[in-house]
Enzyme design. Structure first.
Site, short mmCIF file in Angstrom:
data_model
loop_
_atom_site.label_atom_id
_atom_site.label_comp_id
_atom_site.label_asym_id
_atom_site.label_seq_id
_atom_site.Cartn_x
_atom_site.Cartn_y
_atom_site.Cartn_z
N ASP A 48 7.31 -12.64 -9.51
CA ASP A 48 6.20 -12.02 -10.26
C ASP A 48 4.89 -11.89 -9.47
O ASP A 48 3.81 -12.17 -10.01
CB ASP A 48 5.91 -12.83 -11.54
CG ASP A 48 7.08 -12.83 -12.51
OD1 ASP A 48 8.12 -12.24 -12.20
OD2 ASP A 48 6.92 -13.44 -13.59
N LYS A 146 12.49 -9.05 -15.87
CA LYS A 146 12.77 -10.03 -16.93
C LYS A 146 11.72 -9.94 -18.03
O LYS A 146 10.64 -9.38 -17.82
CB LYS A 146 12.79 -11.43 -16.33
CG LYS A 146 11.48 -11.79 -15.66
CD LYS A 146 11.60 -13.09 -14.88
CE LYS A 146 10.27 -13.44 -14.26
NZ LYS A 146 9.14 -13.54 -15.21
N CYS A 191 6.78 -19.28 -14.57
CA CYS A 191 7.96 -18.54 -14.11
C CYS A 191 8.59 -19.15 -12.87
O CYS A 191 9.81 -19.13 -12.73
CB CYS A 191 7.60 -17.07 -13.93
SG CYS A 191 7.19 -16.31 -15.52
#
Ligand SMILES: [Zn+2]
Length: 243
Positions: A48, A146, A191
């Site tokens: 990310d 995701k 994450c």
């Protein structure tokens, strides 16, 4: 690990003040610089590193941009590189704007457990959700997205927040003979941590490269995440440990 390890983890990270107060244990023995040599069975996972999580984005992680040059340099040491993107629908149930009367970072109850209500971020196809422009990973073999589904958030690169829906990453890595993963990116305590915890659960030897991550640190979530990761056997290293 018990089947409900993910939800235990979320409750402790989000709500547990006792866990946060604990000392972080198990830093691991001091390691000489540059002694870990990634091989064909190793993969770098870049979590990310998107505009949304960097200053100027919708959910900025303090110092997030600092991971970019570290990750760019690390990638050259790996034959396998995987990139993830947080990738939500505008009506995501994890967005605070879809919960009247709630404030950002408050929680709500979802069928799969406690869910933090985030500022709206990383909407599919938006510039905010794009990878940071300075991220240079020409050898990356896979981008995995995701948090795609409206009703289920996704922190981990491997398993959605419901604790059971697989993203396909584990299958991809196993088909390619990967048994060891090195996790980097944003944010350390969400994450990155969920990815590392699931990697352990799925049988991968797992490292988190600390200086290639930055944290949100919400109510002690960073210390809690390191404690959980360490207990699960995740190894905490620095980028200088990679040969
Ligand atoms: Zn998200």
């Amino acid at each position: 690990m018990p089947a409900n390890a993910s939800s235990d983890f979320s409750r402790r990270v989000f709500l547990g003040s006792t866990a946060a107060a604990c000392l972080v244990a198990g830093f691991g023995a001091a390691r000489a610089a540059g002694t870990i040599k990634p091989d064909a069975k190793s993969a770098l996972i870049v979590v990310d590193v998107q505009n949304c999580f960097i200053d100027g984005g919708t959910l900025p992680v303090k110092g997030g941009a600092a991971v970019v040059p570290v990750i760019n340099k690390l990638a050259a040491s790996f034959q396998n590189v995987v990139v993830t993107q947080d990738w939500h629908t505008p009506d995501s149930a994890s967005f605070v704007s879809n919960h009247a009367g709630k404030k950002p970072f408050e929680t709500t109850s979802m069928p799969y457990g406690t869910q933090v209500l985030w500022p709206d971020h990383c909407v599919q196809g938006s510039e905010d959700a794009a990878l940071h422009k300075d991220l240079k990973l020409p050898n990356a073999g896979l981008i995995i997205r995701k948090g795609l589904r409206k009703d289920v958030d996704g922190y981990s690169a491997f398993i959605d927040a419901d604790g059971k829906t697989m993203t396909g990453l584990a299958g991809y890595l196993k088909e390619r003979g990967v048994d060891t993963v090195f996790v980097t990116g944003l944010a350390t305590d969400f994450c990155v941590a969920w990815t590392a915890m699931d990697a352990r659960k799925l049988g991968f030897t797992t490292y988190v490269i600390e200086d290639a991550t930055r944290a949100i640190d919400l109510n002690g979530s960073l210390a809690a995440a390191w404690k959980q990761m360490t207990e699960a056997g995740v190894k905490r290293i620095q980028s200088s440990d990679i040969a």
